[in-house]
Design an enzyme around this catalytic site. Structure first.
Site, short mmCIF file in Angstrom:
data_model
loop_
_atom_site.label_atom_id
_atom_site.label_comp_id
_atom_site.label_asym_id
_atom_site.label_seq_id
_atom_site.Cartn_x
_atom_site.Cartn_y
_atom_site.Cartn_z
N ASN A 8 -1.07 -7.27 -2.33
CA ASN A 8 -0.38 -6.67 -1.58
C ASN A 8 1.51 -7.02 -1.79
O ASN A 8 1.98 -8.16 -2.14
CB ASN A 8 -0.08 -7.25 -0.09
CG ASN A 8 0.53 -6.71 0.84
OD1 ASN A 8 1.70 -5.46 0.70
ND2 ASN A 8 0.48 -6.91 1.76
N TRP A 9 1.93 -5.69 -3.00
CA TRP A 9 3.11 -5.91 -3.26
C TRP A 9 4.08 -5.64 -2.03
O TRP A 9 5.69 -6.24 -2.37
CB TRP A 9 3.47 -4.68 -4.22
CG TRP A 9 2.71 -5.21 -5.10
CD1 TRP A 9 1.94 -6.62 -6.42
CD2 TRP A 9 2.59 -4.26 -6.91
NE1 TRP A 9 1.66 -6.05 -7.49
CE2 TRP A 9 1.98 -4.97 -8.39
CE3 TRP A 9 3.26 -3.06 -7.01
CZ2 TRP A 9 1.76 -4.56 -9.32
CZ3 TRP A 9 3.64 -2.80 -8.89
CH2 TRP A 9 2.47 -3.35 -10.03
N LYS A 10 4.00 -5.08 -1.17
CA LYS A 10 4.74 -4.87 -0.42
C LYS A 10 5.79 -4.40 -0.97
O LYS A 10 5.42 -3.16 -1.40
CB LYS A 10 5.22 -6.82 0.53
CG LYS A 10 4.03 -7.55 0.98
CD LYS A 10 4.96 -8.65 1.42
CE LYS A 10 3.22 -9.43 1.41
NZ LYS A 10 3.94 -10.46 3.14
N HIS A 88 -2.16 -4.94 8.79
CA HIS A 88 -0.77 -6.34 7.98
C HIS A 88 -0.22 -6.26 8.67
O HIS A 88 0.03 -5.56 10.11
CB HIS A 88 -0.51 -5.58 6.99
CG HIS A 88 -0.16 -6.61 6.13
ND1 HIS A 88 1.69 -7.70 6.51
CD2 HIS A 88 -0.13 -7.69 5.91
CE1 HIS A 88 1.67 -8.80 6.24
NE2 HIS A 88 0.01 -8.43 5.51
N GLU A 90 2.87 -7.73 9.79
CA GLU A 90 3.77 -7.50 9.54
C GLU A 90 4.26 -6.01 10.29
O GLU A 90 5.28 -4.94 10.84
CB GLU A 90 4.25 -7.15 7.83
CG GLU A 90 4.45 -8.43 7.77
CD GLU A 90 4.15 -8.61 5.84
OE1 GLU A 90 3.94 -7.81 4.90
OE2 GLU A 90 4.47 -9.77 5.66
N GLU A 160 -5.73 -13.25 7.88
CA GLU A 160 -4.58 -13.42 7.53
C GLU A 160 -4.15 -14.54 9.01
O GLU A 160 -3.05 -13.71 9.79
CB GLU A 160 -3.43 -12.55 7.36
CG GLU A 160 -4.57 -11.94 6.21
CD GLU A 160 -2.80 -10.91 5.17
OE1 GLU A 160 -2.99 -11.20 4.01
OE2 GLU A 160 -2.45 -10.13 5.57
N GLY A 166 3.31 -15.78 4.37
CA GLY A 166 5.07 -15.68 3.11
C GLY A 166 6.26 -16.89 3.43
O GLY A 166 6.72 -17.29 3.04
N SER A 204 0.19 -16.87 1.96
CA SER A 204 0.16 -18.58 0.78
C SER A 204 -0.92 -18.59 0.12
O SER A 204 -0.82 -19.83 0.22
CB SER A 204 0.94 -19.59 1.36
OG SER A 204 2.12 -18.53 2.61
N GLY A 225 0.08 -12.16 -1.40
CA GLY A 225 1.13 -10.97 -1.04
C GLY A 225 2.35 -12.12 -2.16
O GLY A 225 2.40 -11.56 -3.11
N GLY A 226 2.55 -13.04 -2.05
CA GLY A 226 4.04 -13.16 -3.16
C GLY A 226 3.63 -13.88 -4.37
O GLY A 226 4.20 -13.43 -5.66
C1 PEP Z 1 -0.15 -10.97 2.42
O1 PEP Z 1 1.46 -10.66 3.69
O2 PEP Z 1 -1.42 -10.44 3.17
C2 PEP Z 1 -0.08 -12.22 2.17
C3 PEP Z 1 -0.95 -12.87 2.11
O3 PEP Z 1 1.19 -12.33 1.74
P1 PEP Z 1 1.65 -14.40 1.00
O4 PEP Z 1 0.70 -14.53 0.31
O5 PEP Z 1 3.37 -14.91 0.57
O6 PEP Z 1 1.72 -15.13 2.05
#
Ligand code: PEP
Length: 245
Positions: A8-10, A88, A90, A160, A166, A204, A225-226
């Site tokens: 997920n590049w956001k 999600h 967010e 999640e 994040g 994470s 994500g990251g």
């Molecule tokens: C996400 O936003 O779906 C996610 C899992 O982010 P991160 O891996 O950065 O915690």
């Protein structure tokens, strides 16, 4: 079940940065890989390493028409998306998306032949109040209510925990095992067999913890994500998913 690893590049990237990142990605056998890019870059990602699927991070609940700023499921399908993230945390926290809307978005995604990746998970306050499974049951239930059993079998669920996204602080193997087991039990109680719906973990997830998390029963992949913005990290996570038994 083949594990699924979705990046997920956001709201990150640029034409140049994406080009660079794509250069470092390639298919890993034994794992399904998906890139969920921002809408404007779906066109750029028409050209991507072979074997990588394309996904979007959100979708409109509406089919078409006077909905300024929205992007329809038909548009995503036309650009070759096969997965769409819905709900999600967010979107839920920052844009006020509720359970019922997430359900309607999942309906729109399925109507266009794509797979909704339905995100669920508790906040830290909800965990501390002992409400993990009541929150997740409510979130899943809202989607089940509109999809029904037959369509619910076509979704991917992503667990999640909001406090792990994040933050660099992943849920522990024990916490993931407990919640994924409970989600599996919830699905089975609703007539969906263990091998029908994949349950991803997200929060994470990185190369250092990927092998341990993918070894947990009922962890059928990851939502990243990251670490999905760093080619070698995303590749290492995908290899860990392929290697996990
Ligand atoms: C996400 O936003 O779906 C996610 C899992 O982010 P991160 O891996 O950065 O915690």
């Amino acid at each position: 079940m083949t594990r699924l690893v979705a990046g997920n590049w956001k709201m990150n990237g640029s034409l140049a940065a994406n080009r660079e990142l794509l250069r470092s990605l390639s298919a890993v056998s034994g794992v399904e890989m998906v890139i969920c890019a921002p809408f404007p870059y779906l066109a750029q990602l028409q050209k991507r390493p072979e074997g990588l699927a394309l996904g979007a991070q959100d979708v409109s609940e509406f089919e078409e028409g006077a909905y300024t700023g929205e992007v329809s499921a038909a548009m995503l399908a036309e650009f070759g998306c096969s997965y769409v993230i819905v709900g999600h945390s967010e979107r839920r926290a920052l844009f006020g998306e509720g359970d019922a809307l997430v359900g309607r978005k999942a309906v729109a995604v399925l109507a266009h032949g794509m797979v909704p990746v339905v995100c669920v998970g508790e906040t830290l306050a909800e965990r501390e109040a002992g409400e993990v499974m009541s929150v997740i049951g409510r979130q899943l239930g809202a989607v089940f209510d509109v999809l029904g059993r037959a369509s619910m079998r076509k979704v991917v669920v992503a667990y999640e925990p909001v406090w792990a996204i994040g933050t660099g602080r992943s849920a522990s193997v024990e916490q993931v095992a407990a919640v994924h087991g409970d989600i599996r039990a919830w699905l089975e109680a609703n007539g969906i067999a263990g091998d029908e719906v994949r349950i991803l973990y997200g929060g994470s997830l990185k190369p250092e913890n990927a092998a341990a998390l993918f070894a947990v029963p009922n962890v059928d992949g990851g939502l990243i994500g990251g670490a999905s913005l760093i080619g070698e990290d995303f590749m290492a996570i995908c290899r860990a998913a392929a290697d996990a038994v």
